[in-house]
Write an enzyme that holds these catalytic residues in place. Structure first.
Site, mmCIF file in Angstrom:
data_model
loop_
_atom_site.group_PDB
_atom_site.id
_atom_site.type_symbol
_atom_site.label_atom_id
_atom_site.label_comp_id
_atom_site.label_asym_id
_atom_site.label_seq_id
_atom_site.Cartn_x
_atom_site.Cartn_y
_atom_site.Cartn_z
ATOM 1 N N HIS A 1 -2.050 9.444 -7.132
ATOM 2 C CA HIS A 1 -3.700 9.562 -6.955
ATOM 3 C C HIS A 1 -4.285 10.461 -7.676
ATOM 4 O O HIS A 1 -5.421 10.388 -8.189
ATOM 5 C CB HIS A 1 -4.169 9.636 -5.455
ATOM 6 C CG HIS A 1 -3.837 8.418 -4.721
ATOM 7 N ND1 HIS A 1 -4.399 7.222 -4.596
ATOM 8 C CD2 HIS A 1 -2.683 8.022 -3.818
ATOM 9 C CE1 HIS A 1 -3.736 6.352 -3.771
ATOM 10 N NE2 HIS A 1 -2.970 6.765 -3.325
ATOM 11 N N ARG B 1 -7.848 10.789 -6.590
ATOM 12 C CA ARG B 1 -8.274 12.256 -5.608
ATOM 13 C C ARG B 1 -8.010 13.220 -6.431
ATOM 14 O O ARG B 1 -6.976 13.655 -7.076
ATOM 15 C CB ARG B 1 -7.264 12.214 -4.537
ATOM 16 C CG ARG B 1 -7.296 11.055 -3.635
ATOM 17 C CD ARG B 1 -6.310 11.227 -2.531
ATOM 18 N NE ARG B 1 -5.860 9.881 -1.832
ATOM 19 C CZ ARG B 1 -4.666 9.633 -1.490
ATOM 20 N NH1 ARG B 1 -3.710 10.353 -1.508
ATOM 21 N NH2 ARG B 1 -4.398 8.563 -1.021
ATOM 22 N N HIS C 1 0.338 0.946 -1.094
ATOM 23 C CA HIS C 1 0.132 1.924 -2.410
ATOM 24 C C HIS C 1 0.796 1.269 -3.758
ATOM 25 O O HIS C 1 1.732 0.990 -3.463
ATOM 26 C CB HIS C 1 0.594 3.406 -2.049
ATOM 27 C CG HIS C 1 0.639 4.141 -2.920
ATOM 28 N ND1 HIS C 1 -0.225 5.333 -3.178
ATOM 29 C CD2 HIS C 1 1.591 4.259 -4.216
ATOM 30 C CE1 HIS C 1 0.111 5.864 -4.459
ATOM 31 N NE2 HIS C 1 1.112 5.309 -4.998
ATOM 32 N N HIS D 1 2.226 4.105 5.811
ATOM 33 C CA HIS D 1 1.822 2.975 4.999
ATOM 34 C C HIS D 1 1.929 1.579 5.926
ATOM 35 O O HIS D 1 2.136 0.365 5.066
ATOM 36 C CB HIS D 1 2.719 2.645 3.564
ATOM 37 C CG HIS D 1 2.426 3.970 2.688
ATOM 38 N ND1 HIS D 1 2.914 5.007 2.789
ATOM 39 C CD2 HIS D 1 1.594 3.904 1.497
ATOM 40 C CE1 HIS D 1 2.314 5.924 1.841
ATOM 41 N NE2 HIS D 1 1.797 5.126 0.947
ATOM 42 N N HIS E 1 -1.907 -0.233 4.635
ATOM 43 C CA HIS E 1 -2.313 -0.524 3.345
ATOM 44 C C HIS E 1 -1.075 -0.466 2.462
ATOM 45 O O HIS E 1 0.157 -0.267 2.722
ATOM 46 C CB HIS E 1 -3.195 0.668 2.708
ATOM 47 C CG HIS E 1 -2.491 2.025 2.568
ATOM 48 N ND1 HIS E 1 -2.394 2.939 3.616
ATOM 49 C CD2 HIS E 1 -2.098 2.595 1.379
ATOM 50 C CE1 HIS E 1 -1.784 3.913 3.180
ATOM 51 N NE2 HIS E 1 -1.319 3.897 1.800
#
Ligand code: ZN
Length: 257
Positions: A189, A173, A232, A227, A230
């Site tokens: 990220h 990102r 991380h 979270h 997902h």
């Protein structure tokens, strides 16, 4: 791709012949890695160089539990152990020496842009849909390189989870993108070395637990705020220049992590 096709033809031809023809296939010269990278010598402990570094990138996902493989171009005990785990995961003789069979497996696993075959740069690119690897704290080249290293770790994780698809919801990102979606201000990220993954065949806790043995120094999953849907994973330990961040941080309390 052309080489793979030729190899397949050669194997099919050999299988059509009795006995000794099989030996011809075994003795065939090592496959070449299309547009990516070709190793020209067998590597073992004590060796150093760019070829070792290239190997380390591809086996870093086979680090020991809670450990990492340093991408330093020096073939030490950690690299040998990672090669051994890689070999054993793919049914090769696990001697910790990277020779023709190990390289052939790597060629088989990698695409011509050097990504492992089940992950792509596009998948790991800017989480806000812009793409291009720019707009982060690192150069686009360094960011993209981090993403490549992340992908090889993901390939190892995927293998350990039964070679079923892992889906990347968010990878690199840019700063603006990270602000836009409310990501942590020091998010990994931003560096291209993080991925938010899901699976349809393994539970998130299985993914999080397994990630501990695939070179990921940052893991956040169910039980850690934000979270629940997902896992991380990131490589903060080797990728962050800030010494204070040079550590392992795992949290997924619902998974006992
Ligand atoms: Zn994340």
């Amino acid at each position: 791709m052309r080489v793979n096709t030729l190899k397949r033809v050669a194997v099919a031809f050999a299988l059509a012949l009795p006995g000794a023809a099989i030996a011809t296939v075994v003795a065939a010269p090592p496959a070449h890695a299309d547009g990516c990278y070709t190793w020209n010598r067998t590597l073992s402990q004590g060796r150093s160089g760019e070829d070792v570094r290239q190997l380390q990138i591809r086996v870093a996902g086979w680090a020991a539990y809670r450990d990492i493989v340093k991408i330093d171009g020096r073939y030490g005990p950690e690299t040998a152990a990672a090669v051994r785990r890689f070999q054993s995961a793919y049914g090769l003789r696990a001697d910790g020496i990277a020779g023709p069979q190990t390289f052939a497996k790597i060629y088989d696993l990698q695409d011509s842009d050097c990504t492992p075959k089940h992950f792509s740069y596009a998948e790991l690119d800017n989480g806000c849909g812009k793409g291009g690897w720019s707009g982060g704290p690192l150069s686009p080249t360094a960011t993209r390189q981090n993403a490549l290293r992340t992908m090889w770790k993901l390939e190892a994780l995927r293998r350990s989870l039964g070679d079923k698809p892992l889906y990347v919801n968010s990878g690199f990102r840019a700063l603006a993108c990270n602000r836009q979606i409310g990501g942590a201000s020091e998010s990994q990220h931003l560096y291209g070395d993080a991925a938010d993954v899901t699976s349809r065949t393994s539970s998130l806790c299985q993914v999080a637990r397994s990630a501990r043995s695939h070179g990921f120094s940052g893991i956040f999953g169910p039980g850690y705020p934000g979270h629940s849907n997902h896992v991380h994973v990131d490589s903060r330990r080797e990728n962050n220049a800030d010494a204070a961040s040079n550590t392992t941080v795992w949290s997924a309390s619902n998974c006992g992590i």
